[in-house]
Write a protein that holds these residues in place. Sequence first.
Motif, PDB file in Angstrom:
ATOM      1  N   GLU A 251       0.829  -1.207   0.000  1.00 44.43           N
ATOM      2  CA  GLU A 251       0.000   0.000   0.000  1.00 44.43           C
ATOM      3  C   GLU A 251       0.866   1.261   0.000  1.00 44.43           C
ATOM      4  N   LYS A 252       2.026   1.205   0.685  1.00 43.33           N
ATOM      5  CA  LYS A 252       2.925   2.363   0.699  1.00 43.33           C
ATOM      6  C   LYS A 252       3.551   2.559  -0.682  1.00 43.33           C
ATOM      7  N   LEU A 253       3.988   1.471  -1.309  1.00 40.21           N
ATOM      8  CA  LEU A 253       4.565   1.570  -2.657  1.00 40.21           C
ATOM      9  C   LEU A 253       3.542   2.097  -3.643  1.00 40.21           C
ATOM     10  N   VAL A 301       1.861  -5.767 -10.178  1.00 36.49           N
ATOM     11  CA  VAL A 301       2.101  -4.918  -9.016  1.00 36.49           C
ATOM     12  C   VAL A 301       0.756  -4.572  -8.389  1.00 36.49           C
ATOM     13  N   ILE A 302       0.637  -4.812  -7.088  1.00 39.46           N
ATOM     14  CA  ILE A 302      -0.621  -4.566  -6.373  1.00 39.46           C
ATOM     15  C   ILE A 302      -0.896  -3.069  -6.316  1.00 39.46           C
ATOM     16  N   GLY A 303      -2.134  -2.698  -6.621  1.00 37.79           N
ATOM     17  CA  GLY A 303      -2.535  -1.303  -6.610  1.00 37.79           C
ATOM     18  C   GLY A 303      -3.356  -0.944  -5.384  1.00 37.79           C
ATOM     19  N   LEU A 304      -3.729   0.319  -5.276  1.00 45.71           N
ATOM     20  CA  LEU A 304      -4.509   0.791  -4.130  1.00 45.71           C
ATOM     21  C   LEU A 304      -5.931   0.252  -4.128  1.00 45.71           C
ATOM     22  N   ASP A 305      -6.367  -0.308  -5.245  1.00 46.54           N
ATOM     23  CA  ASP A 305      -7.720  -0.878  -5.300  1.00 46.54           C
ATOM     24  C   ASP A 305      -7.874  -2.111  -4.413  1.00 46.54           C
ATOM     25  N   GLN A 306      -6.763  -2.645  -3.898  1.00 47.30           N
ATOM     26  CA  GLN A 306      -6.807  -3.850  -3.065  1.00 47.30           C
ATOM     27  C   GLN A 306      -6.893  -3.546  -1.571  1.00 47.30           C
ATOM     28  N   PHE A 307      -6.979  -2.260  -1.218  1.00 46.80           N
ATOM     29  CA  PHE A 307      -6.931  -1.895   0.198  1.00 46.80           C
ATOM     30  C   PHE A 307      -8.148  -1.061   0.584  1.00 46.80           C
ATOM     31  N   PRO A 308      -8.617  -1.222   1.830  1.00 42.52           N
ATOM     32  CA  PRO A 308      -9.724  -0.373   2.298  1.00 42.52           C
ATOM     33  C   PRO A 308      -9.314   1.095   2.236  1.00 42.52           C
ATOM     34  N   GLU A 309     -10.273   1.953   1.961  1.00 44.49           N
ATOM     35  CA  GLU A 309      -9.972   3.372   1.791  1.00 44.49           C
ATOM     36  C   GLU A 309      -9.358   3.985   3.040  1.00 44.49           C
ATOM     37  N   GLY A 379       4.026   7.662   5.090  1.00 47.31           N
ATOM     38  CA  GLY A 379       3.609   6.526   4.264  1.00 47.31           C
ATOM     39  C   GLY A 379       3.134   5.332   5.060  1.00 47.31           C
ATOM     40  N   ARG A 380       3.440   5.295   6.376  1.00 49.30           N
ATOM     41  CA  ARG A 380       2.959   4.198   7.223  1.00 49.30           C
ATOM     42  C   ARG A 380       1.542   4.463   7.711  1.00 49.30           C
ATOM     43  N   GLN A 381       1.083   5.684   7.595  1.00 45.11           N
ATOM     44  CA  GLN A 381      -0.246   6.045   8.095  1.00 45.11           C
ATOM     45  C   GLN A 381      -1.320   5.239   7.362  1.00 45.11           C
ATOM     46  N   PRO A 382      -2.414   4.908   8.052  1.00 46.84           N
ATOM     47  CA  PRO A 382      -2.859   5.420   9.365  1.00 46.84           C
ATOM     48  C   PRO A 382      -2.302   4.649  10.565  1.00 46.84           C
TER      49      PRO A 382
END
Length: 446
Positions: A251-253, A301-309, A379-382
Amino acid sequence: MFDADSVFLSRVLTELTLSFHIIYATIGVGVPLMIMLAQWVGIKKNDEHYILLARRWTRGFVITVAVGVVTGTAIGLQLSLLWPNFMELAGNVIALPLFMETFAFFFEAIFLGIYLYTWDRFENQKKHMLLLIPVALGAAFSAVFITMVNAFMNAPQGFDIVNGQLVNVNPILAMFNPAMPTKVAHVVATAFMTSAFILASIAAFRLLKGSNHVYHKKALYLTMKVGLIFSIAAALIGDFSGKYLAEYQPEKLAAAEWHFETEEAAPLILFGILKDGETKYALEIPYALSILAHNDPTAEVIGLDQFPEDEIPPLSIHYLFNLMVFIGMWMIFLAGVFWLGVKKSWAFVQSRWFRWLIVLGGPLSIIAIEAGWWMAEVGRQPWVLRGIMKTADAATSSNQVDLMLVLFAGLYVVLGIGSVVVLRRMFKRNPVERELEERHAEKGGV
């Protein structure tokens, strides 16, 4: 429930403290190596200018160490005052590396004191130089242990969670977590790189201001060579860091690269702006993100679509990543051109405009260090402890953080201005030319 204002102010104060401390901490890690190299070259070549470099750098280094102690103490204090819930949860895990960091610092400080006050007590300079080995090792390991704490926050392991408590703690396993190798290597390499370019910046500035002494030229040649070596090392380690993020913190990448959708043969996005959910005016390098993440131009490469908002890091870290990388690449280019120019006798590397570029290299390197740390922390947030505790849950609920922010900000202003004034007066009142004349007079008298 948490107080949103307390959380925000706690984050601001912590970021302010870390941003100020990192300047002195970076110098504290990198300069001992530069002192040791200067003295070693001076002994090897029987060159008094390099010996004097080591001597003068040591005097300035002591001032930065003193300020670093104050700001480092402030960080320890703020961990308990601003983030009590985090310390209650993870305090027994990070206690060992924090203790080892303190031990490494005292180890460094003891030998630094002996080294500083025994300059003229050793007939054999090689024996005196040996005192620098524990100083350099202590400085480097101080960075290693404190970075282990940060790495643990990004990749927590070495414990079990029972009823919200961390039990069965294995601090060694916690210290040697997956984030540790790349984080530690990158921090140490960039500290060496930045310190070299700061010292090169000072040497170039003195040459520009009319002191055409060979002392400053030798300082510039040595520091630019060391800066080139460690800037290349930092770039290579940065590549490994990208691969770590792809595996452990995708998610950070993805946030740093504005990679919104999971896909194969992913391009690398540089610069640009986000408008209506789309990236505009960006420079796109085909396949580069897949290569960075997996060494394979067609890899997924995993995108932001794979993570909760609510678990997506702030997208502003994209600009921090760009800033860090481009300054790093620029410094490699600048140092490379300088050294090639010296070997090929290109006149322009001795010109005023090129030396001004070197002068700017010192502040730029500090900006790159700041951008890298901001990217790492923001980048580690939240999360404050990734996957376990969110930042909002770790902060204090006190309503006195605003007062603390004002007081600590005032302290940093005093320390910053004070250290600059002291260093400037120290060297302005005792220029190189005068010190060399005095040393020659002493030797003549003997």
